[in-house]
Design a protein around this motif. Structure first.
Motif, PDB file in Angstrom:
ATOM      1  N   UNK A 261     -30.117 -31.375  90.881  1.00  9.77           N
ATOM      2  CA  UNK A 261     -29.994 -32.110  89.775  1.00  9.77           C
ATOM      3  C   UNK A 261     -29.345 -33.325  90.106  1.00  9.77           C
ATOM      4  N   UNK A 265     -26.513 -34.814  85.177  1.00 12.98           N
ATOM      5  CA  UNK A 265     -26.731 -33.509  84.773  1.00 12.98           C
ATOM      6  C   UNK A 265     -25.734 -32.650  85.181  1.00 12.98           C
ATOM      7  N   UNK A 268     -22.724 -32.959  83.017  1.00 13.80           N
ATOM      8  CA  UNK A 268     -23.082 -32.637  81.795  1.00 13.80           C
ATOM      9  C   UNK A 268     -22.781 -31.217  81.782  1.00 13.80           C
ATOM     10  N   UNK A 269     -23.427 -30.310  82.508  1.00 19.00           N
ATOM     11  CA  UNK A 269     -23.111 -28.764  82.722  1.00 19.00           C
ATOM     12  C   UNK A 269     -21.802 -28.202  82.888  1.00 19.00           C
ATOM     13  N   UNK A 272     -20.152 -29.026  79.370  1.00 13.38           N
ATOM     14  CA  UNK A 272     -20.485 -28.034  78.423  1.00 13.38           C
ATOM     15  C   UNK A 272     -19.824 -26.771  78.846  1.00 13.38           C
TER      16      UNK A 272
ATOM     17  N   UNK B 195     -28.428 -32.020  79.708  1.00 10.87           N
ATOM     18  CA  UNK B 195     -29.299 -32.336  80.730  1.00 10.87           C
ATOM     19  C   UNK B 195     -30.957 -32.498  80.503  1.00 10.87           C
ATOM     20  N   UNK B 196     -31.607 -33.090  81.545  1.00 13.78           N
ATOM     21  CA  UNK B 196     -33.082 -33.348  81.054  1.00 13.78           C
ATOM     22  C   UNK B 196     -33.602 -32.132  81.012  1.00 13.78           C
ATOM     23  N   UNK B 197     -33.165 -31.001  81.729  1.00 17.27           N
ATOM     24  CA  UNK B 197     -34.059 -29.703  81.260  1.00 17.27           C
ATOM     25  C   UNK B 197     -33.944 -29.243  79.896  1.00 17.27           C
ATOM     26  N   UNK B 198     -32.437 -29.333  79.324  1.00 19.59           N
ATOM     27  CA  UNK B 198     -32.105 -28.920  78.163  1.00 19.59           C
ATOM     28  C   UNK B 198     -32.799 -29.906  76.938  1.00 19.59           C
TER      29      UNK B 198
END
Lengths: 480, 343
Positions: A261, A265, A268-269, A272, B195-198
């Motif tokens: 990723x 990203x 972000x994970x 979260x 994320x892009x996936x989300x």
């Protein structure tokens, strides 16, 4: 100023974590120190804080560029501006500039290879350093898993007269490795601090399953029925993706995490997860660096870790708040074969040796291999170091030997899984310590009452819904 | 969206080029050939949309098109579109990319904006330390200067930026879902991005399609900001220096400078130690993008007219066919005429 006051002033903490104060006091009395502290337990503070009383630059030798970047960012976050990373990412002009003003920085991060460059050594010889830190010091040892050849050579440089005290830091080291560190760095009667590797609030489970399908069934059931927050470690990016998709289907708030990723990203994970918007992370071993979440309740290994040290580090992310947490290692017969395949995948291969020589004969810099992504950073350095010193044949023998060592490490992990005795005792003993006291629900072999530890998953936890663009914008900028 | 874009590009290149030409356009390859294709087939909007597009992803799409009988690819890589494919291409919506002018710089714009928003969000919450979303030191330095230039310490910048963003997003002719997409790639204090996936899961599409929708929205936004620069003092500043003005490749620029100084083509070949064909590529590029460049010294008016007649007669821009018809003219001359366009 008292150390506690300094701590509060510069880092905003009110008290030290175990070991930090002892290490810092020894350093301030100009004593060499070997400190074994796990990642996330404030290893870096041991040199960050002294820097503010020493009034002389602190030199930190750090083996991995990505790690160095993390540490620089961390210091900047605390408002420190006089910090620099002197590494191969700098352009020639930048490097000249940094070298010229080197004594004005408070923290100088550098890599072993940089330290071996003549102009760097000359500059440093003219300067008065307050402290030299060797981070990830286990990389010095041939016995370590991440042996970094360049570290051997800085030993000579460090043994010069009138040097400041040296702080050798590592998250994990066995007795053998500690001895290597002491000898290679020629430390003088160092103060040794080793944290207690045992984490009594983490209960050590082990579940033996029949095969891959059985494993998947167990996992799907377990994760959907029990409460997080948790990390599920898997062996590949693809597996991470598959499990996260399957669990999402079941309504679990989960995301995959791996090095494939982008930087955003990944951030972000992490955010979260910390904010409680996710209950599970399905991760490759890329996850964990720098994650600071105290209430992780479960760490599950879907596949075998590469070695005991990695295992300890990964399960150590659970229960940092001191409350009960559960570590479960899944095992199906033959898992060690996959683990062996994965661990040697990181090594340079015999093909890489030939390719290196081929590039040289075409008068191309072999570092091109690294730039092409043909092998990992660690692999390239090992290859580069040995091929500059030995023949291709000798290096090939050496690589086979390295692979064997990695196999051995997997086998040691396998013993932990297969033991009929107390797993905790075995793990702690591996690090040369003696278990003081067995906690309740100690480990699989001593007996765990899972129903006491596991909490039932609250299914009403709903996925976070998207807000309209207007209110998202408002929230981002105005906070409401 | 990816498939629709590919169909549009293939439609424009139909029977004239190999499928790889489309791949190079999307990756933004800076070769003379690709640059000329952009002009000849009017592919400006797609240029460099996906600099990291893997050949595997591209080939997968091509294979799918072949399975669907949209496309017929010969062994040489040349292709033509089947009736079904042409129909499909007709049904695709009009996109508003502007790859030619931004060439990936939209990501620089967004990296700046992300860090600005993240900083302001933390400032509003009185949180002084955070981990910057962009690790690029150039971006960090740029944003630091930006924040200081706009006196962020006074605490009004949040409101000013909010007003501008609200304004531009309100009038932007894109769907709310696209605006939401952009907003959820931003993050702030206790507000993680997605994320892009989300995002792709939420939008029920592929990650690549979400990324393309994001890029298109940014291009439209950037063009709006550039057109009414006075209305957007902050966003205009964030977008500063990101729209490509001189549309020549760097190397062609050097050739152009030498040519302007009065050196002949042969001299330039010698001076730059480049192949004759490379310098010819540069001249073709000049012919295409430099309105003041005259092809007169290389081709007569009569010859140029002949080329255009032949091109019409044979319904092609293929050099090989035109060269057979007009065998007294060189390939270089033919390319110059085609590049300059009909007079």
């Amino acid at each position: 100023m008292e150390l506690e006051q300094l701590l509060h002033k510069h880092f905003g903490y009110s008290s030290f974590r175990p070991g930090q104060k002892e290490v810092i006091e020894a350093l301030l009395q100009e004593q060499d120190v070997i400190a074994l502290l796990p990642t996330g337990m404030g290893k870096s503070l041991c040199y960050q804080l002294p820097a503010y009383t020493l009034e002389k630059p602190v030199l930190i030798v750090s083996p991995l560029l990505s790690l160095m970047q993390d540490q620089v960012e961390e210091l900047k976050r605390f408002g420190e501006k006089r910090v620099v990373a002197l590494n191969s990412f700098l352009s020639l002009t930048e490097k000249r500039y940094v070298l010229h003003f080197l004594e004005q920085y408070r923290f100088i991060f550098t890599s072993p290879e940089m330290l071996l460059q003549q102009q760097v050594q000359e500059k440093l010889a003219q300067m008065k350093l307050g402290l030299i830190v060797v981070d990830e010091a286990h990389c010095i040892s041939q016995w370590g898993f991440d042996f970094r050849p360049d570290y051997l050579r800085i030993g000579d440089w460090l043994s010069r007269e009138n040097r400041p005290p040296i702080l050798a830091l590592s998250a994990t080291a066995t007795k053998k490795v500690v001895r290597d560190i002491r000898e290679t760095l020629s430390l003088k009667a160092p103060f040794e601090f080793m944290y207690n590797v045992d984490r009594p609030n983490i209960h050590l489970g082990r579940v033996v399953v029949e095969d891959k399908a059985d494993k998947a069934r167990w996992l799907m059931h377990h994760v959907t029925e029990t409460a997080g927050p948790g990390i599920l470690y898997v062996s590949s990016r693809k597996r991470a993706q598959q499990y996260s998709e399957a669990l999402l289907q079941e309504g679990v708030r989960v995301a995959a995490y791996h090095a494939g990723y982008g930087v955003e990203d990944r951030q972000f994970i992490q955010q979260q997860f910390i904010a409680g918007e996710l209950d599970w992370i399905v991760a490759t071993n890329a996850f964990g660096m720098g994650i600071n979440k105290l209430d992780i309740r479960q760490v599950i290994h879907e596949s075998m870790p590469a070695n005991i040290a990695n295992y300890m580090q990964e399960i150590g992310r659970a229960g940092r708040d001191g409350h009960s947490a559960l570590a479960i290692l899944l095992y199906a017969e033959g898992d060690e074969e996959l683990a062996k395949f994965v661990v040697t995948g990181d090594l340079p291969t015999l093909h890489h040796v030939d390719r290196y020589q081929e590039l040289l004969s075409q008068q191309i810099q072999p570092i091109q291999m690294l730039k092409n992504g043909e092998l990992s950073e660690t692999a390239f350095r090992v290859l580069d170091y040995w091929l500059q010193r030995e023949s291709s044949e000798q290096v090939k023998v050496r690589l086979n030997h390295l692979a064997l060592e990695k196999y051995n490490a997997v086998n040691e992990m396998l013993q932990i899984i297969q033991t009929k005795d107390c797993i905790r005792e075995h793990l702690v003993g591996y690090f040369g310590q003696k278990l003081q006291k067995k906690p309740e629900n100690c480990c699989e072999n001593c007996g765990i009452h899972y129903d006491v530890i596991k909490k039932v998953r609250l299914k009403e936890k709903k996925k976070v819904e998207m807000a309209t663009w207007e209110s998202r914008l408002q929230q981002l900028l105005m906070g409401n | 969206m990816f498939h629709q874009i590919l169909l549009q590009i293939f439609q424009k290149l139909n029977k004239e080029r190999t499928i790889s030409a489309a791949y190079h356009v999307l990756r933004g390859k800076r070769s003379g050939q690709t640059i000329q294709d952009i002009g000849l087939f009017q592919l400006h909007q797609y240029f460099g949309l996906l600099p990291k597009l893997s050949r595997t992803t591209f080939d997968e799409a091509v294979n799918l098109f072949m399975q669907n009988s949209w496309l017929n690819v010969q062994e040489s890589g040349h292709f033509y579109m089947e009736t079904l494919g042409l129909q499909r291409a007709q049904q695709t919506p009009t996109f508003f990319f502007d790859g030619w002018h931004y060439r990936g710089n939209e990501h620089v714009f967004f990296a700046r904006l992300s860090l600005i928003v993240q900083s302001l969000s933390h400032q509003a919450a009185a949180v002084r330390t955070f981990s910057p979303i962009s690790r690029d030191t150039m971006i960090q330095a740029w944003v630091r200067t930006f924040l200081q230039a706009h006196h962020y310490k006074e605490g009004h910048l949040q409101q000013q930026l909010l007003t501008e963003c609200n304004h531009v997003l309100t009038i932007l002719p894109v769907s709310d879902a696209s605006k939401q997409l952009v907003l959820y790639r931003l993050s702030g204090y206790q507000l993680p991005g997605w994320t892009w996936q989300q995002l792709a899961d939420e939008r029920k599409e592929t990650v690549l399609d979400s990324q393309l929708a994001f890029i298109e929205t940014l291009h439209i936004l950037l063009n709006e900001v550039h057109q009414k620069i006075d209305d957007y003092p902050l966003l205009g500043h964030v977008a500063e220096g990101l729209k490509v003005k001189i549309l020549l490749t760097d190397s062609a620029k050097q050739t152009a400078q030498l040519y302007e100084q009065g050196y002949s083509m042969e001299q330039i070949v010698q001076m730059r130690k480049l192949k004759q064909s490379t310098i010819e590529d540069h001249f073709v590029e000049l012919a295409m993008y430099e309105p003041n460049f005259s092809i007169g010294p290389f081709v007569s008016y009569d010859e140029a007219q002949k080329v255009w007649q032949a091109s019409k007669q044979y319904q092609t821009k293929k050099l090989k066919i035109l060269h057979e018809a007009l065998n007294d003219m060189s390939y270089f001359q033919l390319r110059l005429v085609l590049a300059k366009g009909e007079v």
